[in-house]
Enzyme design. Sequence first.
Site, PDB file in Angstrom:
ATOM      1  CD  GLU A 187      -2.874  -1.361   0.241  1.00  0.00           C
ATOM      2  OE1 GLU A 187      -2.888  -0.538  -0.698  1.00  0.00           O
ATOM      3  OE2 GLU A 187      -3.659  -2.319   0.300  1.00  0.00           O
ATOM      4  CG  HIS A 224      -4.460   0.200   5.692  1.00  0.00           C
ATOM      5  ND1 HIS A 224      -5.829   0.333   5.577  1.00  0.00           N
ATOM      6  CD2 HIS A 224      -4.170  -1.031   5.204  1.00  0.00           C
ATOM      7  CE1 HIS A 224      -6.326  -0.762   5.031  1.00  0.00           C
ATOM      8  NE2 HIS A 224      -5.346  -1.613   4.803  1.00  0.00           N
ATOM      9  CG  HIS A 270      -7.481  -4.958   7.734  1.00  0.00           C
ATOM     10  ND1 HIS A 270      -6.806  -6.090   7.305  1.00  0.00           N
ATOM     11  CD2 HIS A 270      -7.157  -3.987   6.841  1.00  0.00           C
ATOM     12  CE1 HIS A 270      -6.103  -5.811   6.210  1.00  0.00           C
ATOM     13  NE2 HIS A 270      -6.289  -4.532   5.911  1.00  0.00           N
ATOM     14  CG  HIS A 325      -9.315  -3.229   2.613  1.00  0.00           C
ATOM     15  ND1 HIS A 325      -8.605  -3.601   1.495  1.00  0.00           N
ATOM     16  CD2 HIS A 325      -8.394  -3.181   3.618  1.00  0.00           C
ATOM     17  CE1 HIS A 325      -7.332  -3.786   1.799  1.00  0.00           C
ATOM     18  NE2 HIS A 325      -7.175  -3.526   3.090  1.00  0.00           N
TER      19      HIS A 325
HETATM   20  P1  13P Z   1       0.980  -5.362   3.147  1.00  0.00           P
HETATM   21  O1  13P Z   1       1.362  -6.657   3.849  1.00  0.00           O
HETATM   22  O2  13P Z   1       1.548  -5.284   1.766  1.00  0.00           O
HETATM   23  O3  13P Z   1       1.323  -4.160   4.009  1.00  0.00           O
HETATM   24  O4  13P Z   1      -0.598  -5.372   2.946  1.00  0.00           O
HETATM   25  C1  13P Z   1      -1.466  -5.485   4.031  1.00  0.00           C
HETATM   26  C2  13P Z   1      -2.774  -4.800   3.796  1.00  0.00           C
HETATM   27  O5  13P Z   1      -3.434  -4.438   4.736  1.00  0.00           O
HETATM   28  C3  13P Z   1      -3.221  -4.556   2.405  1.00  0.00           C
HETATM   29  O6  13P Z   1      -4.258  -3.634   2.376  1.00  0.00           O
HETATM   30 ZN    ZN Z   2      -5.451  -3.633   4.227  1.00  0.00          ZN
END
Ligand code: 13P
Ligand code: ZN
Length: 270
Positions: free
Chosen positions: A116, A139, A141, A210
């Site tokens: 990302e 970022h 989840h 996401h």
């Molecule tokens: P990466 O392992 O490449 O950081 O990806 C994790 C992720 O949350 C993708 O949106």
């Molecule tokens: Zn992600």
Amino acid sequence: MKDVLTAPFMVEMIRTATNMYAHGWDERNGGNISLMLEENEVREYLDPEKALRIIPTGFAAPELEGKYFLVTGTGKYFKNMQYAPEVNLGIVRLKDRGQQADLLWGYADGGQFTSEFPAHMMSHAARLGVNPENRVVMHCHPANLLAMTYVHDLDEKQFARTLWQMCTECIVVFPEGVNVLPWMLCGTNEIGEATAEKMKTARLVVWSQHGIYGAGKDLDETFGLIETAEKAAEIYMKIAHLPRVNTITDDQMHLLEKRFGVKAREGWLD
Ligand code: 13P
Ligand code: ZN
């Protein structure tokens, strides 16, 4: 030269990732963080002229040329960051209009920055245009925010108003609200550009089905932003299926604006 593992920015990054994992926001390799560093703080620990290797970025970000970032690695688990920082993290400096990065430290197993990276770098550029103090893009989840994108209208005014109504302090913490992107393919320049555009008007951008992006001046502030939005989403998911008897009214939101000296996004309150 001092040991980079003792640098306050490194210690704080590892603590933050560990805490995010403990919150359940970063299953497996889920989530990524980038922290902009000052050249003088990097120089205490590393020689910026000594690149270990060059990594192409796949996009241009001329505003960020010469800037340094501590960034989580792609495919790496936040759970493991504290045990092997040099494998799970890297320090890079962008060059060639942001099209390439010098790796100065880390990604020791031959890895590279998060997939990302476009969303992170483009968001940094966008947020620096709004606030030159912005240093962090994060970022993750979080389950309740994610769940909410399955059952709530994705109109960002409606989405943000619902979050504001779930805890009294939400409007104080993120008066600009949250912006929302529809489902898009992750890890692409397209989602990076769309996220950066949304970052011009809010520090929180929801990726439907996401996760969420947050931006702020430091790791604590950014973590706190996501934490507050996720708490609000948790309340929503607890009550969404029940009759709503009470709420925080717009008049009460205006009292909060006055008391805390904040201004809600123009036109989002009656
Ligand atoms: P990466 O392992 O490449 O950081 O990806 C994790 C992720 O949350 C993708 O949106
Ligand atoms: Zn992600």
